[in-house]
Design an enzyme around this catalytic site. Structure first.
Site, PDB file in Angstrom:
ATOM      1  N   HIS A  97      11.225  11.560  -0.733  1.00 31.23           N
ATOM      2  CA  HIS A  97      10.578  11.568   0.584  1.00 31.23           C
ATOM      3  C   HIS A  97       9.147  12.040   0.412  1.00 31.23           C
ATOM      4  O   HIS A  97       8.906  13.038  -0.278  1.00 31.23           O
ATOM      5  CB  HIS A  97      11.294  12.493   1.557  1.00 31.23           C
ATOM      6  CG  HIS A  97      10.511  12.727   2.834  1.00 31.23           C
ATOM      7  ND1 HIS A  97      10.093  11.701   3.632  1.00 31.23           N
ATOM      8  CD2 HIS A  97      10.071  13.873   3.418  1.00 31.23           C
ATOM      9  CE1 HIS A  97       9.434  12.192   4.673  1.00 31.23           C
ATOM     10  NE2 HIS A  97       9.398  13.508   4.560  1.00 31.23           N
ATOM     11  N   HIS A  99       4.967  11.960   2.527  1.00 28.74           N
ATOM     12  CA  HIS A  99       4.170  11.617   3.705  1.00 28.74           C
ATOM     13  C   HIS A  99       2.969  10.793   3.247  1.00 28.74           C
ATOM     14  O   HIS A  99       1.857  10.988   3.714  1.00 28.74           O
ATOM     15  CB  HIS A  99       3.707  12.878   4.432  1.00 28.74           C
ATOM     16  CG  HIS A  99       4.822  13.649   5.063  1.00 28.74           C
ATOM     17  ND1 HIS A  99       4.623  14.698   5.917  1.00 28.74           N
ATOM     18  CD2 HIS A  99       6.163  13.543   4.953  1.00 28.74           C
ATOM     19  CE1 HIS A  99       5.777  15.195   6.306  1.00 28.74           C
ATOM     20  NE2 HIS A  99       6.734  14.505   5.728  1.00 28.74           N
ATOM     21  N   ASP A 122       7.912  -8.151  -5.027  1.00 29.44           N
ATOM     22  CA  ASP A 122       8.366  -7.684  -6.353  1.00 29.44           C
ATOM     23  C   ASP A 122       9.276  -6.470  -6.225  1.00 29.44           C
ATOM     24  O   ASP A 122      10.094  -6.194  -7.101  1.00 29.44           O
ATOM     25  CB  ASP A 122       7.152  -7.284  -7.215  1.00 29.44           C
ATOM     26  CG  ASP A 122       6.448  -8.491  -7.819  1.00 29.44           C
ATOM     27  OD1 ASP A 122       7.046  -9.599  -7.795  1.00 29.44           O
ATOM     28  OD2 ASP A 122       5.317  -8.346  -8.279  1.00 29.44           O
ATOM     29  N   HIS A 171       7.659   9.984  11.388  1.00 29.95           N
ATOM     30  CA  HIS A 171       7.816  10.970  10.307  1.00 29.95           C
ATOM     31  C   HIS A 171       7.192  10.414   9.037  1.00 29.95           C
ATOM     32  O   HIS A 171       6.051  10.717   8.719  1.00 29.95           O
ATOM     33  CB  HIS A 171       9.287  11.336  10.119  1.00 29.95           C
ATOM     34  CG  HIS A 171       9.504  12.421   9.111  1.00 29.95           C
ATOM     35  ND1 HIS A 171      10.717  13.011   8.864  1.00 29.95           N
ATOM     36  CD2 HIS A 171       8.644  13.046   8.263  1.00 29.95           C
ATOM     37  CE1 HIS A 171      10.602  13.929   7.929  1.00 29.95           C
ATOM     38  NE2 HIS A 171       9.338  13.969   7.542  1.00 29.95           N
ATOM     39  N   TYR A 229      14.081 -26.035  -2.425  1.00 31.24           N
ATOM     40  CA  TYR A 229      13.590 -27.217  -1.710  1.00 31.24           C
ATOM     41  C   TYR A 229      14.758 -27.973  -1.094  1.00 31.24           C
ATOM     42  O   TYR A 229      14.653 -28.545  -0.020  1.00 31.24           O
ATOM     43  CB  TYR A 229      12.747 -28.091  -2.644  1.00 31.24           C
ATOM     44  CG  TYR A 229      11.471 -27.391  -3.013  1.00 31.24           C
ATOM     45  CD1 TYR A 229      11.303 -26.774  -4.255  1.00 31.24           C
ATOM     46  CD2 TYR A 229      10.442 -27.251  -2.070  1.00 31.24           C
ATOM     47  CE1 TYR A 229      10.145 -26.083  -4.566  1.00 31.24           C
ATOM     48  CE2 TYR A 229       9.278 -26.572  -2.371  1.00 31.24           C
ATOM     49  CZ  TYR A 229       9.136 -25.977  -3.618  1.00 31.24           C
ATOM     50  OH  TYR A 229       7.994 -25.284  -3.915  1.00 31.24           O
TER      51      TYR A 229
HETATM   52  O1  LIG Z   1       8.180  16.727   7.221  1.00 23.39           O
HETATM   53  C1  LIG Z   1       8.672  17.753   6.781  1.00 23.39           C
HETATM   54  C2  LIG Z   1       8.845  18.953   7.615  1.00 23.39           C
HETATM   55  O2  LIG Z   1       8.549  18.629   8.962  1.00 23.39           O
HETATM   56  C3  LIG Z   1       9.125  17.815   5.358  1.00 23.39           C
HETATM   57  O3  LIG Z   1       9.296  16.486   4.874  1.00 23.39           O
HETATM   58  C4  LIG Z   1       8.082  18.535   4.512  1.00 23.39           C
HETATM   59  O4  LIG Z   1       6.984  17.709   4.354  1.00 23.39           O
HETATM   60  C5  LIG Z   1       8.635  18.889   3.150  1.00 23.39           C
HETATM   61  O5  LIG Z   1       9.491  19.943   3.395  1.00 23.39           O
HETATM   62  P1  LIG Z   1      10.173  20.769   2.191  1.00 23.39           P
HETATM   63  O6  LIG Z   1      10.730  19.795   1.188  1.00 23.39           O
HETATM   64  O7  LIG Z   1       9.085  21.612   1.553  1.00 23.39           O
HETATM   65  O8  LIG Z   1      11.231  21.603   2.873  1.00 23.39           O
END
Ligand SMILES: O=C(CO)[C@@H](O)[C@H](O)COP(=O)(O)O
Length: 232
Positions: A97, A99, A122, A171, A229
């Site tokens: 995850h 941002h 890809d 998010h 095709y």
């Molecule tokens: O968006 C959020 C919190 O709102 C998280 O995704 C933080 O960006 C990362 O959090 P930790 O992994 O440090 O708890």
């Protein structure tokens, strides 16, 4: 049970996040699952990447119980866990995850990331979808966003091995893969194609997607180009 392998893999993947350009401050976390034991390692919450060690990774089971670790696991742990519960049997053993800013721009705008070219396809066999807006739930006197639920719900009719990423509305992106290296590569590819898409749409706002024959390489691999095709 020795979980050193997932500790090391998780540590290495988190340590390299800053150099990828995907994270600001500590806005990013990687986890790695041992599919045989159902134990996963994840970055501790709020800890700077320079302070990470294999030993301070937090280990949890798929019920969310901490198995080993002194520090608080990432605040995104419920989401990582939810994706393993849903897709570990399809080979997903690592979740990332971040941002990353261009992917977040699509997530905050509520737009799917369209497949505008061969670089996108890809990695992602179709648009990278955006989720519905999450609700917030009261949990033990605290709160929890239903991030994992909205992701799995959005993939009800999609294949997570074909499109290994999602944009959580308001998010940011989550990506996954069959190894820690692959999940980070998919997160990087997502940010690259999001950047390309933003610039392409700025140059040509009427763009909706690349022509079929330039984004169906997965079809060609499975059925051969000549079948394409015949299909039309
Ligand atoms: O968006 C959020 C919190 O709102 C998280 O995704 C933080 O960006 C990362 O959090 P930790 O992994 O440090 O708890």
């Amino acid at each position: 049970m020795n979980y050193q392998a997932i500790r090391e893999a998780c540590y290495e993947a988190n340590r390299k996040l800053p150099a990828t350009g995907l994270v600001d401050l500590t806005f990013g976390n990687v986890s790695v699952l041992d599919p045989d034991s159902g134990i996963f390692a994840i970055k501790p919450s709020g800890v700077d990447y320079d302070a990470l060690t294999p030993e301070n990774m937090v280990l949890l089971d798929l019920d969310g119980r901490i198995v080993e670790g002194e520090l608080r696991p990432s605040s995104d742990t419920p989401t990582h866990r939810r994706l393993y519960c849903a897709w570990a049997d399809q080979g997903v053993v690592s979740v990332v995850h971040t941002h990353s800013r261009n992917a977040v721009a699509f997530a905050q705008s509520g737009r799917d990331l369209p497949c505008l070219g061969t670089t996108h396809c890809d990695y992602f066999n179709g648009p990278v979808p955006v989720t519905r807006i999450m609700s917030v739930n009261e949990v033990d006197g605290d709160y929890e966003w239903e991030t994992g639920n909205v992701i799995v719900e959005r993939f009800a009719d999609l294949d997570p091995t074909e499109i290994p990423a999602i944009l959580v509305q308001h998010h940011g992106p989550f990506a996954w893969g069959t190894s820690a290296n692959k999940s980070v590569e998919n997160a990087r590819a997502l940010e690259i194609v999001a950047d390309m898409a933003l610039k392409s749409l700025a140059l040509n706002p009427d763009l909706t997607g690349a022509p079929d024959h330039l984004r169906n390489k997965h079809f060609f691999r499975k059925h051969g180009a000549s079948a394409y095709y015949g299909q039309r």
